[in-house]
Design an enzyme around this catalytic site. Sequence first.
Site, mmCIF file in Angstrom:
data_model
loop_
_atom_site.group_PDB
_atom_site.id
_atom_site.type_symbol
_atom_site.label_atom_id
_atom_site.label_comp_id
_atom_site.label_asym_id
_atom_site.label_seq_id
_atom_site.Cartn_x
_atom_site.Cartn_y
_atom_site.Cartn_z
ATOM 1 N N ARG A 154 -17.234 23.637 18.201
ATOM 2 C CA ARG A 154 -18.465 24.302 18.642
ATOM 3 C C ARG A 154 -19.095 23.616 19.830
ATOM 4 N NH1 ARG A 154 -20.473 26.754 13.622
ATOM 5 N NH2 ARG A 154 -22.585 26.594 14.368
ATOM 6 N N LYS B 60 -12.780 33.519 31.478
ATOM 7 C CA LYS B 60 -11.808 32.647 30.820
ATOM 8 C C LYS B 60 -11.417 31.498 31.750
ATOM 9 C CE LYS B 60 -12.311 33.578 27.476
ATOM 10 N NZ LYS B 60 -13.363 34.474 27.414
ATOM 11 N N LYS C 279 -19.670 26.980 21.121
ATOM 12 C CA LYS C 279 -19.040 28.221 20.652
ATOM 13 C C LYS C 279 -20.060 29.311 20.384
ATOM 14 C CE LYS C 279 -15.945 31.085 19.310
ATOM 15 N NZ LYS C 279 -15.135 31.732 20.376
ATOM 16 N N GLU D 294 -14.374 28.973 32.506
ATOM 17 C CA GLU D 294 -14.977 28.207 31.408
ATOM 18 C C GLU D 294 -14.025 27.177 30.810
ATOM 19 O OE1 GLU D 294 -16.180 30.246 27.823
ATOM 20 O OE2 GLU D 294 -14.610 31.722 28.049
ATOM 21 N N HIS E 299 -16.850 44.864 50.563
ATOM 22 C CA HIS E 299 -18.313 44.705 50.673
ATOM 23 C C HIS E 299 -18.739 43.246 50.591
ATOM 24 C CE1 HIS E 299 -18.663 49.048 50.438
ATOM 25 N NE2 HIS E 299 -17.749 48.994 49.480
ATOM 26 N N ASN F 105 -30.717 21.493 13.658
ATOM 27 C CA ASN F 105 -30.247 22.416 14.709
ATOM 28 C C ASN F 105 -31.450 23.243 15.110
ATOM 29 O OD1 ASN F 105 -27.663 21.521 14.466
ATOM 30 N ND2 ASN F 105 -26.846 23.365 13.512
ATOM 31 N N GLY F 106 -31.573 23.503 16.412
ATOM 32 C CA GLY F 106 -32.676 24.354 16.865
ATOM 33 C C GLY F 106 -33.539 23.605 17.870
ATOM 34 N N TRP G 264 -25.399 18.878 20.304
ATOM 35 C CA TRP G 264 -25.228 19.423 21.665
ATOM 36 C C TRP G 264 -26.604 19.306 22.293
ATOM 37 C CZ3 TRP G 264 -26.736 23.969 24.415
ATOM 38 C CH2 TRP G 264 -25.932 24.262 25.514
ATOM 39 N N GLU H 8 -13.760 39.483 32.498
ATOM 40 C CA GLU H 8 -13.379 38.645 31.354
ATOM 41 C C GLU H 8 -12.344 37.606 31.778
ATOM 42 O OE1 GLU H 8 -14.593 37.957 28.697
ATOM 43 O OE2 GLU H 8 -12.997 37.002 27.565
ATOM 44 N N CYS I 243 -24.960 22.848 17.747
ATOM 45 C CA CYS I 243 -24.833 21.650 16.907
ATOM 46 C C CYS I 243 -24.251 22.036 15.545
ATOM 47 C CB CYS I 243 -26.218 21.034 16.691
ATOM 48 S SG CYS I 243 -27.106 20.744 18.195
HETATM 49 C C1 AGP Z 1 -16.775 33.450 26.003
HETATM 50 O O1 AGP Z 1 -15.489 32.877 26.079
HETATM 51 C C2 AGP Z 1 -17.807 32.445 25.536
HETATM 52 N N1 AGP Z 1 -17.413 31.824 24.337
HETATM 53 C C3 AGP Z 1 -19.190 33.078 25.474
HETATM 54 O O2 AGP Z 1 -19.412 33.816 26.664
HETATM 55 C C4 AGP Z 1 -19.414 34.028 24.280
HETATM 56 O O3 AGP Z 1 -18.663 35.210 24.453
HETATM 57 C C5 AGP Z 1 -20.894 34.392 24.224
HETATM 58 O O4 AGP Z 1 -21.626 33.210 24.035
HETATM 59 C C6 AGP Z 1 -21.222 35.386 23.112
HETATM 60 O O5 AGP Z 1 -20.902 34.811 21.865
HETATM 61 P P1 AGP Z 1 -20.953 35.763 20.561
HETATM 62 O O6 AGP Z 1 -19.910 36.833 20.741
HETATM 63 O O7 AGP Z 1 -20.662 34.845 19.409
HETATM 64 O O8 AGP Z 1 -22.329 36.361 20.480
#
Ligand code: AGP
Length: 617
Positions: free
Chosen positions: A27, A494, A612, A497, A513, A101-102, A75, A490, A2
Amino acid sequence: MCGIIGYVGKESAAPILLDGLRRLEYRGYDSSGIAVMNGNRTIQLRKRKGRLQNLRDLVAESPAEGDCGVSHTRWATHGEPTDENAHPHRDQSGKLALVHNGVIENYQTLRDQLEAEGHTFESQTDSEVLAHLIGKFYDASEDEAPGERLVTAIREALGQISGTYGIAVMHADAPGFLVGARLGSPLVVGLGKGENFLASDVAAIVSHTSDAIYLSDRDLVFMTDSDFKIETVGGDEADFQVSRVDFTPEQAEKGEYPHYMLKEIFEQPQTIQNVFRGRLLDDEASAKLGGLNLTPQELRDVDRIVLVGCGTASHAAMAGEYIIENLARIPTEVEIASEFRYRNIPLDKNTLIFVISQSGETIDTLAAMREGQRKGHRVLGIVNAVGSTIARESDGGSYLYSGPEIGVAATKSFTAQVTMLALLGLLLGRMRHLGMAEGQRFLQEIRALPAKVEEILQQTEKIREIAMKYIEAPGMLFLGRQFNFPTALEGALKMKEISYIFASGHASAELKHGVIALVTEKLPSVFIALKDSIYDKNVSSLEEVKARKGPVIAITTRGNEEMERIADDVIYIPEVHECLSPILAVIPLQLLSYHFAVARGCDVDKPRNLAKSVTVE
Ligand code: AGP
């Protein structure tokens, strides 16, 4: 995560709050709202489910006038995305407005208690319970001036909750007075001229001020347009420092790019250089990482390294594991932060822990750091966001200096993290048995990275065409070995997501396997098959897929023309030291997923369900 913005000053608050929310859209959120007050002791509330434009339209139809306000992008955690569940929330009197937030873990008990006392709630959220709790304490204490009453009430209410919070609160009885407090959820104070700000992310207010105070856990701030005071929630003096924000408003904008993600992909030649600028020691053929706060002898005594992170950061850590073991011969392991914090790994006193985090606010990574520190270990941070919680609480570490990463999908932070881990491997290796000549060759390879990345970026149109060729794919496999097994993971992250198709990453030899059961002529496999020590084995795996009519997109070394005969599509990258190859090999995967997602009409900067920075568990 948030987003919070608070404003108190002489300007109309609503436009400033809405612009700040726009800068926090990246975010991830599902509803938003603002509350504004002016001298006539009324609070005007506007909130809407969905995109920020819905809120802008509402405010345009029904303006909210005033020079003090709070705002929020939500969020959803407790309660689905609706107008009622959007923040700000009011107390029973309707004169207090709060954004939060939280997560308040004991909200149900508190709500039951308040309902028994006659409180009625409009939403299903835990945050509204906090607003009512503060309002209850405010109404009970009449012997102080409204501002002091509000601070006292907030202190009493926060003493009754368990969980995490970053809050901004105002009360109609105290026009021009804002209160903020934080525990586990970031909050920054922005100091302006005749105006002051609160924000959950400095990117929201960087266009107004570059002077920021990053609050620490259990700090409480109260402010007017011309003054502020920071204490602890418990009422004690609090230490703080004013920091200069390390990026410009333009850096926090898209510029001529259609998406932040594409801008950040194209920033990588510069951001990789930012990592090693001033950190290469030619005469020692080594690297200098001053922020580690460890003596050379302490670094030599390190006999085990644990790299901790989430998501992309964990993939960078995996690449770091291969790099450090290769260069420094130190046993290195990777722990997913959310696992590390609950495992009870036997670690001896010469184990060095690194937490890796772009945002420096990821709750699991923060908790893992605190768990390592609780057991007496040095925990160092590899972080991008200056002044973030992990950066401030770690026992030292190094900043990536990549500038704000706005796109939810991490791109430049991955290559920056791997570059940083390569510098660490070089530093530790040259303290052990890595020779001068090898060190010098490695330095040359590091310096050559930006130009090589630039070269790969020029293939963006070719990569877009490849993405279009497979646009109907129901899923995608990503395969690599050794240094590029993490790159395959990775690449899969990408793709999944931002385009929402099923994608998984594997060590190439794992095909036999079980994974190869997935291969059909409709399911493309992306192979990272560079001309390296494992090339022939990789080609064998690739040919197993081809033998089953699986389409193959190969990432290989420039000049390796034979790949044209084997794979359906080939993307070439320049030759590079094996340890640094993830930094180059990931670029085509970033572009492939970007173009694929855009072609499928996905919102690449704000993918569904994602935030984010994951600051709630
Ligand atoms: C990756 O594209 C995502 N945004 C997510 O996996 C991110 O890498 C993860 O939440 C860790 O975030 P940070 O590096 O800010 O700790």
